[in-house]
Each structure stands twice: as structure tokens, then as C-alpha cells.
Design an enzyme around this catalytic site. Structure first.
Site, PDB file in Angstrom:
ATOM      1  N   CYS A 159      14.460   1.039  -0.378  1.00  0.00           N
ATOM      2  CA  CYS A 159      14.338   0.329  -1.664  1.00  0.00           C
ATOM      3  C   CYS A 159      12.886  -0.045  -1.875  1.00  0.00           C
ATOM      4  O   CYS A 159      12.192  -0.406  -0.922  1.00  0.00           O
ATOM      5  CB  CYS A 159      15.123  -0.981  -1.639  1.00  0.00           C
ATOM      6  SG  CYS A 159      16.880  -0.761  -1.602  1.00  0.00           S
TER       7      CYS A 159
ATOM      8  N   THR B 162       8.403  -3.991  -7.042  1.00  0.00           N
ATOM      9  CA  THR B 162       7.258  -4.828  -7.388  1.00  0.00           C
ATOM     10  C   THR B 162       7.836  -5.986  -8.183  1.00  0.00           C
ATOM     11  O   THR B 162       8.581  -5.746  -9.153  1.00  0.00           O
ATOM     12  CB  THR B 162       6.240  -4.069  -8.258  1.00  0.00           C
ATOM     13  OG1 THR B 162       5.821  -2.900  -7.567  1.00  0.00           O
ATOM     14  CG2 THR B 162       5.028  -4.934  -8.552  1.00  0.00           C
TER      15      THR B 162
ATOM     16  N   GLN C 257       4.105  -6.202 -12.014  1.00  0.00           N
ATOM     17  CA  GLN C 257       4.332  -4.786 -12.347  1.00  0.00           C
ATOM     18  C   GLN C 257       3.260  -4.222 -13.280  1.00  0.00           C
ATOM     19  O   GLN C 257       2.546  -4.951 -13.932  1.00  0.00           O
ATOM     20  CB  GLN C 257       5.721  -4.627 -13.000  1.00  0.00           C
ATOM     21  CG  GLN C 257       6.833  -4.791 -11.969  1.00  0.00           C
ATOM     22  CD  GLN C 257       8.219  -4.698 -12.572  1.00  0.00           C
ATOM     23  OE1 GLN C 257       8.380  -4.464 -13.757  1.00  0.00           O
ATOM     24  NE2 GLN C 257       9.228  -4.902 -11.730  1.00  0.00           N
TER      25      GLN C 257
ATOM     26  N   GLU D  33      15.105   7.317  -0.732  1.00  0.00           N
ATOM     27  CA  GLU D  33      16.561   7.358  -0.816  1.00  0.00           C
ATOM     28  C   GLU D  33      16.984   7.477  -2.277  1.00  0.00           C
ATOM     29  O   GLU D  33      16.334   6.926  -3.157  1.00  0.00           O
ATOM     30  CB  GLU D  33      17.108   6.054  -0.206  1.00  0.00           C
ATOM     31  CG  GLU D  33      18.576   6.082   0.079  1.00  0.00           C
ATOM     32  CD  GLU D  33      19.081   4.728   0.566  1.00  0.00           C
ATOM     33  OE1 GLU D  33      18.613   4.260   1.624  1.00  0.00           O
ATOM     34  OE2 GLU D  33      19.923   4.146  -0.136  1.00  0.00           O
TER      35      GLU D  33
HETATM   36  N1  ACO Z   1       7.561   1.410 -18.770  1.00  0.00           N
HETATM   37  C1  ACO Z   1       7.034   2.658 -18.738  1.00  0.00           C
HETATM   38  N2  ACO Z   1       6.518   3.233 -17.610  1.00  0.00           N
HETATM   39  C2  ACO Z   1       6.554   2.489 -16.486  1.00  0.00           C
HETATM   40  C3  ACO Z   1       7.063   1.169 -16.453  1.00  0.00           C
HETATM   41  C4  ACO Z   1       7.574   0.621 -17.662  1.00  0.00           C
HETATM   42  N3  ACO Z   1       8.091  -0.601 -17.694  1.00  0.00           N
HETATM   43  N4  ACO Z   1       6.944   0.687 -15.189  1.00  0.00           N
HETATM   44  C5  ACO Z   1       6.365   1.681 -14.462  1.00  0.00           C
HETATM   45  N5  ACO Z   1       6.140   2.766 -15.248  1.00  0.00           N
HETATM   46  C6  ACO Z   1       5.594   4.060 -14.827  1.00  0.00           C
HETATM   47  C7  ACO Z   1       4.198   4.296 -15.348  1.00  0.00           C
HETATM   48  O1  ACO Z   1       4.014   5.687 -15.396  1.00  0.00           O
HETATM   49  C8  ACO Z   1       3.368   3.683 -14.268  1.00  0.00           C
HETATM   50  O2  ACO Z   1       2.096   4.234 -14.186  1.00  0.00           O
HETATM   51  P1  ACO Z   1       0.925   3.774 -15.222  1.00  0.00           P
HETATM   52  O3  ACO Z   1       0.955   2.278 -15.264  1.00  0.00           O
HETATM   53  O4  ACO Z   1      -0.287   4.343 -14.616  1.00  0.00           O
HETATM   54  O5  ACO Z   1       1.296   4.382 -16.525  1.00  0.00           O
HETATM   55  C9  ACO Z   1       4.120   4.055 -13.023  1.00  0.00           C
HETATM   56  O6  ACO Z   1       5.489   4.050 -13.397  1.00  0.00           O
HETATM   57  C10 ACO Z   1       3.966   3.139 -11.834  1.00  0.00           C
HETATM   58  O7  ACO Z   1       3.263   2.012 -12.148  1.00  0.00           O
HETATM   59  P2  ACO Z   1       2.836   0.983 -11.011  1.00  0.00           P
HETATM   60  O8  ACO Z   1       2.080  -0.116 -11.667  1.00  0.00           O
HETATM   61  O9  ACO Z   1       2.201   1.673  -9.868  1.00  0.00           O
HETATM   62  O10 ACO Z   1       4.268   0.495 -10.504  1.00  0.00           O
HETATM   63  P3  ACO Z   1       4.899  -0.971 -10.508  1.00  0.00           P
HETATM   64  O11 ACO Z   1       4.116  -1.887  -9.634  1.00  0.00           O
HETATM   65  O12 ACO Z   1       5.171  -1.416 -11.885  1.00  0.00           O
HETATM   66  O13 ACO Z   1       6.270  -0.674  -9.720  1.00  0.00           O
HETATM   67  C11 ACO Z   1       8.533  -0.098  -9.526  1.00  0.00           C
HETATM   68  C12 ACO Z   1       7.142   0.361 -10.006  1.00  0.00           C
HETATM   69  C13 ACO Z   1       8.479  -0.472  -8.060  1.00  0.00           C
HETATM   70  C14 ACO Z   1       9.536   1.032  -9.703  1.00  0.00           C
HETATM   71  C15 ACO Z   1       8.914  -1.339 -10.401  1.00  0.00           C
HETATM   72  O14 ACO Z   1       9.113  -0.922 -11.723  1.00  0.00           O
HETATM   73  C16 ACO Z   1      10.141  -2.073  -9.936  1.00  0.00           C
HETATM   74  O15 ACO Z   1      10.110  -2.842  -8.983  1.00  0.00           O
HETATM   75  N6  ACO Z   1      11.286  -1.848 -10.633  1.00  0.00           N
HETATM   76  C17 ACO Z   1      12.511  -2.553 -10.321  1.00  0.00           C
HETATM   77  C18 ACO Z   1      13.126  -2.029  -9.041  1.00  0.00           C
HETATM   78  C19 ACO Z   1      13.307  -0.523  -9.053  1.00  0.00           C
HETATM   79  O16 ACO Z   1      13.787   0.064 -10.009  1.00  0.00           O
HETATM   80  N7  ACO Z   1      12.898   0.118  -7.940  1.00  0.00           N
HETATM   81  C20 ACO Z   1      13.041   1.536  -7.726  1.00  0.00           C
HETATM   82  C21 ACO Z   1      14.451   1.838  -7.338  1.00  0.00           C
HETATM   83  S1  ACO Z   1      14.637   3.418  -6.608  1.00  0.00           S
HETATM   84  C22 ACO Z   1      14.426   3.149  -4.924  1.00  0.00           C
HETATM   85  O17 ACO Z   1      14.373   2.008  -4.515  1.00  0.00           O
HETATM   86  C23 ACO Z   1      14.362   4.292  -3.981  1.00  0.00           C
END
Ligand code: ACO
Ligand code: ZN
Length: 421
Positions: A287, A290, A295, A321
Site C-alpha cells: 500500500c 501520501t 499530495q 500489489e
Molecule cells: N489529480 C490528477 N492527477 C493526479 C492526482 C490528482 N488528484 N494526484 C496524483 N496525480 C498524478 C499526477 O500525474 C501526478 O504527477 P504530477 O503532479 O507531476 O502531475 C502523479 O500522479 C503523482 O504525483 P505525486 O505528487 O508524486 O504523488 P502524491 O504525493 O500526490 O501521491 C498517491 C500519489 C500516493 C497515489 C496519493 O494520491 C494517495 O495517497 N492517494 C490515496 C491512496 C491511494 O490511492 N494509494 C494508491 C493505492 S494503490 C496501492 O497502494 C498499490
């Protein structure tokens, strides 16, 4: 595990994370537009009055915080506090066009009753039927867990609106807000309890070993077996933002990599990823999260990059996963695209998927699917061939977003996990 939404709107997810109070149905939109609408459709409302309160499963249009009407499905309903009138119910709705994290309690004024469709789920309706009963109650239970039980948390400097249900012990259910100690992640129901706890809590960073430090960023490795309560607390917290992940009570089997921003008050958790100590399926990440206030600043890609650096040190390829969430997939796709295309740009000569995998620790399947989605793969004479026109690569790289924070491998001091004794 639940299923991924067919249609998701990540941008709206970002709004949810930062949107603050607007998420809770008490925003300005529940007055203005809604009331006006109700007056205009008073005839329709009158005919609908007999059908109130609306059934769970009803489909109707609902005014969202963008002031526009969007289709929703009623997931749950509850009586208002002030009166017992059927018009005084509140409804927990799922916006069918959006990710589940935008599900919320709304008031009747937000619903356009002219658009009501009573599409009540047959299985739930069929509760009286004998064989169906078990499945139906199971389904009802499933429906129940779809409602967020904790609306907000306080963690360090932040108050954060939650996204999904998390199975906290029953005594915490329906607590409007939970207060977390940002260091040991213990949680309590009242602010005063937290203040008392903070006076005696002696942690200033996650338990476990600091395995990376670069400027103000630190990464801690926490062994779920040695720090069971911390591991469980972290899982409860994380589930509030992860829809479709099973909560592992057996935290013994996992390592947690907790990323912190450090200052003179301590190391403040920004996000984390978990990793199985042994994975048959070559998962290098279970998992990833952020925390919403952090984020879109590149921490997600940092955590992903970190998970691959650990795999490189283990001499293995890795993959996250499944299933990936909408935001998880976007982040991974962005990371894979950037890493792979930067190598392709430098390598003038042909390079194979196997070589790319050896260099990056990205599993060959993920390389293939990334390059295929970018239309960079051709199948010639029974073999996959990468077609890497520099102009095309540049275009894709531009579209892949920012690179995220870099992992400085020289600052990673780590040896792969080995069972002791
Ligand atoms: N809307 C559009 N694009 C997004 C968004 C959003 N809200 N959030 C992330 N992205 C995309 C963008 O392409 C972004 O890159 P950019 O900012 O350069 O355009 C890219 O994803 C990643 O951005 P980061 O800033 O590096 O990632 P972040 O720190 O926001 O974390 C994460 C990404 C971990 C998926 C976060 O959104 C999160 O914690 N989400 C909730 C939990 C979740 O869904 N986790 C993944 C489950 S799958 C697994 O665990 C295996
Ligand atoms: Zn504490």
C-alpha cells in the site's frame, strides 16, 4: 477487496483532499441553489412527498459543490436530528461519475426530486425471500461499510477530511473526528486526551531505523513485528484514504517505510508505503499513501522510486500489489513513463525489455504495458520491438508530468530484510 470505479475523476479527488469543509454537505451550496430549486419544483416535490424518505438504492440528481447537478445513488439514509418528518432525512450519496472518496451526506434540498428513479437493488428488496437472506444481509453489510464512519482526523498541524470507511474498533465508530498522535499514531476521541498524551509520549519520529536522510527528508523502516501497535495504527489511518485495500491485521508480515519532513519539533509523517517481508508475487509495495495535505508535491513518486531502489539493492524486480487505485495508477504510470523514456532517450542502440527491467527493477510486464500504452511497441517476427523516435519520446515525457523528488541513493543505508534467529 472492492472494485475500482469505472469512471473516476482524479482532479475532483484533489479537490476533495484540499476542499475542506465543502466536503461535508454543509457547504454554501446546500442553501442557495438547492432551496431555489425546491421552490421551483414544488409541485413535483409535493407528489414526491409520499415517497419520502427516499429508499436506499434510489437514483437522483444532486447538487454538488460545483453548484451543478450530478447523478447519485443513495447508499444510506438517516433521520435528521431536529424532527421526525420524512422530509428531514439526510442521505449518504455516491456520485456515480466520481470516485467513492467524494461520497457524502447531503440534505434533501440538494436533491432534485423531479429526477428520482427508484432503482432499488433487487437483492436488498428481496430480503423477505428465504435463500437470498444471507446474501442480502451480507450485501447490506457491504453497503454499510461504504459509509465513511470517521469524517475528519487531526494529525500534527493538520485537520484532514477522510475519504473512505476504515474499520476502527467499534467504540470509535461515528466519532466525528479522531485525534492522532503524529509520532506513535495512537488515536483518541477528544482533544484533551490527545493533549494529555502528547505530554507523556516520548517519540519524536516513527519507531524503527532511520534508513535515509537527505536535507529535511527522512525515511524510517518500521518492522510490523517489533512495532505491532504502530503498524496497526498506521493501517487504520491509511484505510481512511484507501478504498479497496484489505486491512492486514497481521502486520508482523510487513515492513513500513515512513517518509517524514523533519524540523526541530520532530519528524512529521508525510506518507508511507508497506512491503511484505516475503512476496511470492514479487510485490515490492503493498500500500502507498501520501497524506492529503502533502499530495501533488512529488512525494508519491519519491515513495515509488524508493520502493524500486530497495528492489535494486535486493537484486530483484518488483511490482506494486494490485489493484491500483485511480491515483495509484496515475502515479505509477507517470513514474514508469519517465524512468523508461529517459533511458530510451540516452540509449541510441536497441535495448530490450529485459535490459530495461535489469536497469530499473521494474517488472517486465509493467514495462511492456507502459510502452504499449504509449504506442511504442511493435510486434515483429514474434518479438516485441521498442520504437523510440526521439521526438515522440520528448512529447510523451512532457505529458508525463514532473519528475517528483529524487531519491539520492548515496544517502540510503539499508540491507535487505533477513529473518532473525
Ligand atoms: N489529480 C490528477 N492527477 C493526479 C492526482 C490528482 N488528484 N494526484 C496524483 N496525480 C498524478 C499526477 O500525474 C501526478 O504527477 P504530477 O503532479 O507531476 O502531475 C502523479 O500522479 C503523482 O504525483 P505525486 O505528487 O508524486 O504523488 P502524491 O504525493 O500526490 O501521491 C498517491 C500519489 C500516493 C497515489 C496519493 O494520491 C494517495 O495517497 N492517494 C490515496 C491512496 C491511494 O490511492 N494509494 C494508491 C493505492 S494503490 C496501492 O497502494 C498499490
Ligand atoms: Zn504518541
Amino acid at each position: 477487496m472492492g472494485s475500482m470505479e469505472a469512471s473516476t475523476a482524479p482532479e475532483n479527488g484533489a479537490a476533495a483532499a484540499g476542499g475542506g469543509a465543502a466536503c461535508n454537505g454543509a457547504g454554501p451550496m446546500s442553501n442557495g441553489g438547492g432551496v431555489e430549486r425546491r421552490l421551483r419544483s414544488s409541485t413535483a416535490s409535493a407528489s414526491w412527498a409520499a415517497h419520502l424518505p427516499l429508499e436506499v438504492g434510489t437514483r437522483v440528481m444532486c447538487r454538488w459543490r460545483d453548484q451543478k447537478l450530478h447523478p447519485v445513488k443513495v447508499i444510506e439514509r438517516r433521520k435528521g436530528l431536529s424532527s421526525s418528518s420524512p422530509a428531514d432525512y439526510e442521505y449518504y450519496v455516491h456520485y456515480t461519475e466520481f470516485n467513492r472518496r467524494l461520497d457524502e451526506w447531503v440534505k434533501l434540498e440538494q436533491l432534485d426530486l423531479e429526477t428520482v428513479e427508484t432503482d432499488v437493488d433487487e437483492k436488498v428488496e428481496d430480503k423477505q425471500g428465504h435463500e437470498e437472506l444471507d446474501a442480502a444481509s451480507l450485501r447490506e453489510h457491504e453497503e454499510f461499510t461504504k459509509v465513511k464512519n470517521i469524517a475528519k482526523i487531526e494529525l500534527g498541524r493538520y485537520e484532514i477530511d477522510t475519504w473512505y470507511f476504515s474499520p476502527f474498533p467499534p467504540e470509535y465508530n461515528d466519532c466525528p473526528k479522531l485525534f492522532f498522535c503524529e509520532f506513535c499514531l495512537n488515536f483518541v476521541k477528544r482533544k484533551e486526551q490527545l493533549q494529555r498524551h502528547m505530554k507523556k509520549c516520548d517519540l519524536k519520529h516513527p519507531p524503527g531505523d532511520e534508513i535515509y536522510r537527505c536535507g529535511t527528508l527522512s525515511m524510517f523502516e518500521v518492522d510490523g513485528k517489533k512495532n505491532k501497535v504502530y503498524g496497526q495504527n498506521l493501517c487504520y489511518l491509511a484505510k481512511l484514504f484507501l478504498d479497496h485495500k484489505t486491512l492486514y491485521y497481521d502486520v508482523d508480515l510487513f515492513l513500513f517505510y515512513v517518509l517524514c519532513e523533519c524540523d526541530d519539533r520532530g519528524c512529521h509523517m508525510v506518507g508511507y508505503f508497506s512491503k511484505e517481508k516475503h512476496s511470492e508475487e514479487s510485490y515490492n509495495l503493498a500500500c502507498i499513501l501520501t497524506l492529503p495535505p502533502y499530495q501533488r508535491k512529488g512525494y508519491g513518486k519519491f515513495l515509488i522510486a524508493f520502493s524500486y531502489e530497495l528492489s535494486k539493492k535486493e537484486g530483484k524486480v518488483g511490482t506494486p500489489e494490485r489493484p491500483l487505485s485511480d491515483l495509484g495508477l496515475l502515479s505509477y504510470r507517470g513514474y514508469w513513463t519517465r524512468v523508461l523514456l529517459e533511458i530510451l532517450k540516452k540509449h541510441k542502440s536497441n535495448i530490450s525489455i529485459k535490459e530495461l527491467s535489469d536497469m530499473t527493477a521494474i517488472k517486465a510486464d509493467d514495462i511492456l504495458s507502459t510502452l504499449q500504452s504509449l504506442d511504442l511497441i511493435q510486434y515483429r517476427k514474434g518479438q516485441h520491438v521498442i520504437c523510440a523516435d526521439p521526438k515522440v519520446l520528448d512529447r510523451h515525457l512532457k505529458a508525463a508530468g514532473r519528475g517528483g523528488l529524487e531519491v539520492d541513493v548515496s544517502k540510503l543505508i539499508w540491507t535487505p530484510y533477513k529473518e532473525q534467529g
